[in-house]
Design an enzyme around this catalytic site. Structure first.
Site, PDB file in Angstrom:
ATOM      1  N   HIS A  24     -26.885 -46.915 -18.812  1.00  0.00           N
ATOM      2  CA  HIS A  24     -25.788 -46.061 -19.387  1.00  0.00           C
ATOM      3  C   HIS A  24     -25.045 -45.138 -18.642  1.00  0.00           C
ATOM      4  O   HIS A  24     -24.182 -44.504 -19.026  1.00  0.00           O
ATOM      5  CB  HIS A  24     -26.372 -45.612 -20.636  1.00  0.00           C
TER       6      HIS A  24
ATOM      7  N   ASP B  66     -32.066 -40.889 -24.590  1.00  0.00           N
ATOM      8  CA  ASP B  66     -32.378 -42.214 -24.270  1.00  0.00           C
ATOM      9  C   ASP B  66     -31.747 -42.124 -22.680  1.00  0.00           C
ATOM     10  O   ASP B  66     -30.670 -42.159 -22.259  1.00  0.00           O
ATOM     11  CB  ASP B  66     -31.383 -43.229 -24.956  1.00  0.00           C
TER      12      ASP B  66
END
Length: 285
Positions: A193, A188
């Site tokens: 993030h 991911d």
């Protein structure tokens, strides 16, 4: 409107072949915080290839690791800004335990598009099958801010009544400062993030932990504390992502035993137990 619901729902399933082995499983387990303490026999089940079992939430990254959220955004009829996208919820139905090594055919499609007024919700369903039959069916709920309001179906509420009484078990899981950087190696690569600038553009003052990392941490806590460490007892797992958690914080996971299932809530200790996972259920044998 960047979301063409009719086109998205009418599109043929997107199929592909995925493979994984023990290294992918071990990396995922490390990414959700397994291996602490490193020599604990219970933790070695997640980290040592000779004892390895597979936490069912590994299905969310198996193969190429790209999450269903990213897959859903690339489907016909979907053209949205990634900075407006949040993972709203995730569910997995296990048809049998996941093998340490495997090859499977996966088919994914948008099965619902809901109009929440100020946002749209896409439901991406993925089915995985190997030579022995079905392995898992998963669904991701993809929340797209600013894309609602066209008068479509609002969809089900999906909220559960709160669990009754005090939790049977409570576990606190410290989140490492580099947890998101490690977890993203499972596939991911959303810059939300890792990139502070992108996180600010998305409305956060710093990068947030992947919702699916929290999802995996929570399932591990349930398996380790209430299911005797036996991953094969998990039959299904669903959760709504109610808020974010930041690397460096502590996750408090509360669990209630019910017949054939465990109800779970998770919150960020550092922010007064601000909700992180809600409407969370682990179904088990």
């Amino acid at each position: 409107m960047p979301i063409d619901a009719a086109q998205a729902l009418a599109a043929e399933p997107r199929t592909g072949v995925i493979t994984w082995d023990h290294k992918d499983v071990q990396l995922y387990h490390l990414g959700i915080g397994a291996g602490r303490p490193a020599t604990d026999p219970d933790e070695l089940r997640y980290t040592l290839e000779s004892r390895l079992h597979v936490l069912p939430s590994f299905a969310t990254v198996a193969g190429d690791g790209a999450p269903e959220v990213i897959g859903g955004l690339s489907m016909p009829g979907i053209d949205v800004d990634l900075a407006r996208v949040l993972h709203g919820g995730q569910s997995i139905e296990l048809h049998r335990p996941l093998p340490v090594r495997g090859t499977a055919t996966v088919a994914g499609r948008i099965v619902a598009v809901y109009d929440k007024g100020t946002a749209a919700v896409l439901v991406m369903r993925t089915e995985a099958v190997d030579a022995d039959g079905p392995l898992w069916t998963s669904e991701a709920r993809i929340f797209v801010r600013g894309e609602g309001g066209w008068g479509g179906d609002r969809g089900p509420a999906g909220r559960l009544d709160p669990p009754a009484g005090d939790p049977h078990r409570t576990v606190e899981c410290p989140i490492r400062e580099d947890q998101a950087l490690l977890y993203r190696l499972s596939g991911d690569w959303n810059p939300l993030h890792a990139d502070p600038g992108f996180a600010r553009r998305a409305g956060f003052d710093r990068p947030v932990l992947h919702g699916l990392c929290t999802y995996g941490m929570t399932l591990k806590a349930v398996v380790d504390t209430l299911l005797d460490g036996d991953v094969t007892r998990v039959r299904g797992y669903s959760a709504r992502f109610a808020g974010v958690v930041f690397p460096g914080e502590t996750l408090r996971i509360r669990m209630w035993r019910e017949e054939g299932r465990v109800r779970v809530e998770a919150g960020a200790v550092d922010r007064g137990d601000a909700p992180v996972l809600a409407d969370t259920v682990v179904e088990h044998s």
